[in-house]
Design an enzyme around this catalytic site. Structure first.
Site, PDB file in Angstrom:
ATOM      1  N   HIS A 121       0.818  -1.222   0.000  1.00 50.23           N
ATOM      2  CA  HIS A 121       0.000   0.000   0.000  1.00 50.23           C
ATOM      3  C   HIS A 121       0.846   1.263   0.000  1.00 50.23           C
ATOM      4  CE1 HIS A 121      -3.489  -2.585   1.721  1.00 50.23           C
ATOM      5  NE2 HIS A 121      -3.343  -2.743   0.432  1.00 50.23           N
ATOM      6  N   ASN A 217      -3.553 -12.644  15.755  1.00 48.66           N
ATOM      7  CA  ASN A 217      -4.505 -11.547  15.888  1.00 48.66           C
ATOM      8  C   ASN A 217      -5.328 -11.761  17.161  1.00 48.66           C
ATOM      9  OD1 ASN A 217      -6.618  -9.625  15.577  1.00 48.66           O
ATOM     10  ND2 ASN A 217      -6.403  -9.728  13.359  1.00 48.66           N
TER      11      ASN A 217
HETATM   12  N1  APR Z   1      -1.249  -7.469  17.547  1.00 47.69           N
HETATM   13  C1  APR Z   1      -1.794  -8.128  16.486  1.00 47.69           C
HETATM   14  N2  APR Z   1      -2.960  -7.743  15.881  1.00 47.69           N
HETATM   15  C2  APR Z   1      -3.592  -6.677  16.412  1.00 47.69           C
HETATM   16  C3  APR Z   1      -3.092  -5.962  17.536  1.00 47.69           C
HETATM   17  C4  APR Z   1      -1.863  -6.404  18.093  1.00 47.69           C
HETATM   18  N3  APR Z   1      -1.306  -5.789  19.128  1.00 47.69           N
HETATM   19  N4  APR Z   1      -3.958  -4.942  17.812  1.00 47.69           N
HETATM   20  C5  APR Z   1      -4.969  -5.041  16.901  1.00 47.69           C
HETATM   21  N5  APR Z   1      -4.748  -6.078  16.065  1.00 47.69           N
HETATM   22  C6  APR Z   1      -5.547  -6.535  14.929  1.00 47.69           C
HETATM   23  C7  APR Z   1      -7.013  -6.157  14.994  1.00 47.69           C
HETATM   24  O1  APR Z   1      -7.759  -7.131  15.704  1.00 47.69           O
HETATM   25  C8  APR Z   1      -7.392  -6.086  13.515  1.00 47.69           C
HETATM   26  O2  APR Z   1      -7.905  -7.327  13.071  1.00 47.69           O
HETATM   27  O3  APR Z   1      -5.037  -5.881  13.785  1.00 47.69           O
HETATM   28  C9  APR Z   1      -6.057  -5.809  12.805  1.00 47.69           C
HETATM   29  C10 APR Z   1      -5.959  -4.454  12.129  1.00 47.69           C
HETATM   30  O4  APR Z   1      -6.887  -4.435  11.095  1.00 47.69           O
HETATM   31  P1  APR Z   1      -7.106  -3.112  10.225  1.00 47.69           P
HETATM   32  O5  APR Z   1      -7.203  -1.962  11.104  1.00 47.69           O
HETATM   33  O6  APR Z   1      -8.218  -3.410   9.301  1.00 47.69           O
HETATM   34  O7  APR Z   1      -5.719  -2.957   9.453  1.00 47.69           O
HETATM   35  P2  APR Z   1      -5.228  -3.697   8.133  1.00 47.69           P
HETATM   36  O8  APR Z   1      -5.727  -5.079   8.052  1.00 47.69           O
HETATM   37  O9  APR Z   1      -3.774  -3.487   8.037  1.00 47.69           O
HETATM   38  O10 APR Z   1      -5.956  -2.789   7.008  1.00 47.69           O
HETATM   39  C11 APR Z   1      -5.719  -3.066   5.674  1.00 47.69           C
HETATM   40  O11 APR Z   1      -6.936  -1.111   4.996  1.00 47.69           O
HETATM   41  O12 APR Z   1      -7.445   0.997   5.602  1.00 47.69           O
HETATM   42  C12 APR Z   1      -6.738   0.256   4.703  1.00 47.69           C
HETATM   43  O13 APR Z   1      -4.777   0.785   3.482  1.00 47.69           O
HETATM   44  C13 APR Z   1      -5.238   0.541   4.768  1.00 47.69           C
HETATM   45  O14 APR Z   1      -3.406  -1.035   4.733  1.00 47.69           O
HETATM   46  C14 APR Z   1      -4.668  -0.769   5.285  1.00 47.69           C
HETATM   47  C15 APR Z   1      -5.699  -1.790   4.863  1.00 47.69           C
END
Ligand code: APR
Length: 250
Positions: A121, A217
């Protein structure tokens, strides 16, 4: 949620893996103090992505978008890699072939020492002219123009070199990521909600390739039921486990 115990058959598959892929998301940087996007306290719970992370939003109000990314750049610059980032640097040395594929734009994997990170990204560390594609350092661009995107010599405006909703990923980065996912034998998905495509499609490619697929997760994702193993713990606790040992550190 799942224990941190690594069952023997999974441990054996980790030990014999030749090609490992790690796929990371915002959750990896949560313990560095950076917000995730979804879930409790996520950025998109508090802000509207269509007003901040789309080409249309940039056209409609470039200053608002620029100031928001300037804030995100400052929080990322002020953050430090955490044990999960450093553990993944060690993972790089454990397998004959290793690839780290991230959705994160914060640069913390590379700052921890990971090499050749595939940034699906894009990155917050670079600004790119929306017309001619010229690049410059994002920090320097923000310092030069904190309130609105600086102009390029071509007359275009600089924007963060991230992939916005509705935009295509870099085809070279995506196809390399897909190629590695489709031929790996160990795939670790960590800190992602696994809801954004085409990135989340990498998990399916690894499963179709018969890889051992592990999820880290604290919350379940749409893929949790189809994983070989789910470690329901924060990345900073679960990822430091050595894929060669039975019990996760922590
Ligand atoms: N360790 C592991 N996982 C965690 C932790 C932690 N300490 N804290 C939160 N999480 C998990 C949450 O439960 C959630 O499922 O991380 C995940 C984050 O998910 P998103 O916020 O959706 O992030 P991501 O999957 O990276 O999003 C994908 O979406 O908004 C767009 O471009 C942006 O790259 C991003 C893409």
């Amino acid at each position: 949620m799942e224990t941190l115990e690594i069952p023997e058959p999974i441990r054996e598959r980790c030990r014999s893996a030749r090609r490992a892929v790690v796929f990371s998301g915002a959750g990896v940087s949560r313990e560095s103090g950076l917000d995730t996007f979804r879930g409790a306290g996520g950025l998109w719970e508090r802000m509207r992505p269509e007003e901040l992370a789309t080409p249309e939003a940039f056209r409609a109000d470039p200053g608002k978008v620029w100031r928001w990314y300037a804030w995100r750049w400052k929080t990322a610059a002020g953050a430090q890699p955490n044990p999960a980032h450093y553990a993944l640097v060690r993972w790089e040395t454990l397998f004959p072939a290793f690839h780290l594929i991230t959705q994160n734009v914060d640069g913390l994997h590379a700052r921890a020492g990971s090499r050749g990170v595939l940034e699906l990204h894009g990155t917050l560390l670079t600004a790119r002219c929306h017309r001619c594609g010229r690049q410059r350092d994002m920090g320097e661009a923000i310092a030069a123009s904190p309130e609105k995107p600086p102009a390029c010599d071509c007359g275009g405006l600089f924007r963060p070199a991230v992939v916005w909703f509705g935009e295509n990923l870099d085809p070279e980065v995506l196809s390399q990521a897909q190629e590695e996912a489709a031929r790996c034998d160990l795939f670790l998905s960590v800190g992602t909600s696994s809801t954004v495509y085409p990135a989340a499609g990498l998990i399916e490619l690894a499963q179709r390739a018969g890889a051992c697929v592990i999820e880290v997760n604290p919350e379940p994702t749409p893929f949790s039921r189809r994983m070989d193993l789910c470690l329901g713990a924060p990345a900073g606790v679960a990822v430091p486990f050595s894929p060669r040992r039975s019990r996760a550190a922590g």
